[in-house]
Design a protein around this motif. Structure first.
Motif, PDB file in Angstrom:
ATOM      1  N   ASN A 251      -3.222   9.340   6.780  1.00  0.00           N
ATOM      2  CA  ASN A 251      -4.188   8.209   7.255  1.00  0.00           C
ATOM      3  C   ASN A 251      -5.375   7.886   6.238  1.00  0.00           C
ATOM      4  O   ASN A 251      -5.989   6.754   6.164  1.00  0.00           O
ATOM      5  N   GLN A 252      -5.543   9.096   5.199  1.00  0.00           N
ATOM      6  CA  GLN A 252      -6.597   8.897   4.203  1.00  0.00           C
ATOM      7  C   GLN A 252      -5.955   8.177   2.996  1.00  0.00           C
ATOM      8  O   GLN A 252      -6.512   8.068   1.985  1.00  0.00           O
TER       9      GLN A 252
ATOM     10  N   CYS B  64     -11.889  22.391   8.832  1.00  0.00           N
ATOM     11  CA  CYS B  64     -10.610  21.824   9.151  1.00  0.00           C
ATOM     12  C   CYS B  64      -9.682  22.461   7.790  1.00  0.00           C
ATOM     13  O   CYS B  64      -8.563  22.047   7.672  1.00  0.00           O
TER      14      CYS B  64
ATOM     15  N   SER C 155      -1.038  18.026  12.158  1.00  0.00           N
ATOM     16  CA  SER C 155      -2.482  17.492  12.033  1.00  0.00           C
ATOM     17  C   SER C 155      -3.040  16.873  10.688  1.00  0.00           C
ATOM     18  O   SER C 155      -3.751  15.961  10.393  1.00  0.00           O
TER      19      SER C 155
ATOM     20  N   ASP D 247      -0.958  14.384   9.043  1.00  0.00           N
ATOM     21  CA  ASP D 247      -1.306  13.070   9.513  1.00  0.00           C
ATOM     22  C   ASP D 247      -2.473  12.641   8.868  1.00  0.00           C
ATOM     23  O   ASP D 247      -2.688  11.371   8.619  1.00  0.00           O
ATOM     24  N   SER D 248      -3.745  13.429   8.873  1.00  0.00           N
ATOM     25  CA  SER D 248      -4.543  13.243   8.187  1.00  0.00           C
ATOM     26  C   SER D 248      -4.732  12.617   6.849  1.00  0.00           C
ATOM     27  O   SER D 248      -5.350  11.587   6.489  1.00  0.00           O
TER      28      SER D 248
END
Length: 365
Positions: free
Chosen positions: A108-109, A24, A101, A104-105
């Protein structure tokens, strides 16, 4: 036997998770103390204490191509180290959807701070979401407008104007030029505005070819420039204007290898590798306009920590460029860390520094 099986299952899961993070484009690294050397050095870690130490910072990059990006990241690392933070980088490999993406990760973390490098308006929903969740966001070089997020940029039009006007002077206001640039990147779109106005005001300067790709930019430019040199024999190209230093590298290499010393290259942005080429009297790349990439990273971090501190920050921060030309440089090879001795205004920016930052060793002196 059962105990051994569970051990191997656990190791397998850990390996898969590690590979997934690598795929990633995520790179986690401890905070490092500032270094005065090149971007390739790994500074030593030092413990930093203070009310803002220990913060987790996400840096989300559209790409990390070339030495400019390396020195920019070095500036980010150095300044986060002073505050005692921990940096994790997310690289989208020139994929804007992947960058969305990754943003967003990071949200969220629940990172304490989010920095972005390049990208475009596709990031706006994510940036808005982060701001709504009280996560400080500082954007670099993207056309994003979200109240509460600070957007950092170079004065791209001025950089273009500086190089174009010098090129005009050097070619006596007339000639055939090649432009290397690519659409879809906010800084290059801004540079294109200045370029368009320049051509309109100087009808005796003709654009005979234009191209550019963000994928493997230096190699792609070199290959395409080689083809253009064959198409236009000696005397038919006066100069090359490149909207990014990776383009300038490729064009200069093609021209030098072809022995076309009548063609000069003018670029934008500056790194140690660029400076080495510009200092070489046999290289066609003679000048560039730029902001110290290490400074850009430092300033971006300062504004992020201002937000963490509760300070009011500007929505837009513009960094002023300087013009670097071969004639102003010494015969001996120097690095960008020494460039301020020869070019006024280079490096050592104090933008974003607040008095309270002296607790972390950051001062305007």
């Amino acid at each position: 036997m059962k105990k051994t099986s569970f051990k191997w299952v656990g190791l397998s899961v850990l390996l898969i998770f590690t590979l997934a993070l690598s795929a990633c484009g995520i790179k986690k690294e401890p905070a490092a103390s500032p270094a005065s050397g090149s971007a390739g050095e790994t500074p030593k870690t030092e413990a930093v204490t203070g009310p803002l130490s220990g913060k987790r910072v996400a840096l989300i990059m559209e790409f990390n191509t070339g030495t400019f990006s390396q020195q920019y990241v070095q500036g980010v690392k150095e300044e986060i180290a002073k505050f005692g933070g921990e940096l994790t980088t997310f690289v989208a490999d020139n994929d804007k959807a992947k960058m969305v993406s990754l943003l967003d990760s990071a949200i969220n973390q629940k990172f304490d701070v989010i920095l972005t490098d390049h990208g475009d308006s596709l990031l706006e929903p994510g940036v808005k979401k982060a701001v709504e969740q009280k996560i400080p966001v500082v954007v670099f070089d993207a056309a994003i407008s979200v109240p509460g997020a600070t957007v950092l940029s170079q004065d791209d039009q001025k950089m273009a104007e500086l190089t174009l006007e010098q090129m005009k002077k050097d070619i006596n206001g007339k000639g055939n030029i090649v432009k290397v640039w690519v659409a879809g990147f906010a800084p290059m779109e801004r540079r294109q505005i200045a370029y368009g106005a320049f051509l309109k005001d100087n009808p005796e300067i003709k654009e005979i070819a234009t191209f550019g790709s963000a994928q493997n930019p230096a190699l792609d430019t070199q290959a395409k420039m080689e083809a253009i040199l064959k198409q236009y024999p000696k005397g038919e190209i006066t100069a090359v204007w490149a909207a990014w230093d990776e383009f300038a590298k490729g064009a200069a290499r093609a021209i030098q290898q072809a022995g076309r010393d009548e063609i000069k290259v003018y670029g934008i942005d500056m790194s140690d590798e660029d400076l080495q080429m510009i200092q070489d009297p046999k290289n066609p790349w003679v000048a560039s306009a730029a902001v110290d990439p290490t400074d850009i990273g430092r300033v971006q971090v300062r504004y992020a920590y201002q937000k963490l501190h509760g300070d009011q920050t500007e929505d837009a921060v513009v960094l002023n460029p300087v013009y670097v030309q071969r004639e102003a440089l010494p015969d001996k090879q120097i690095s960008t860390s020494e460039l301020s001795e020869y070019v006024k205004g280079w490096g050592g920016s104090t933008q974003g520094i607040k008095d309270w930052m002296s607790e972390y060793g950051i001062t305007a002196k």
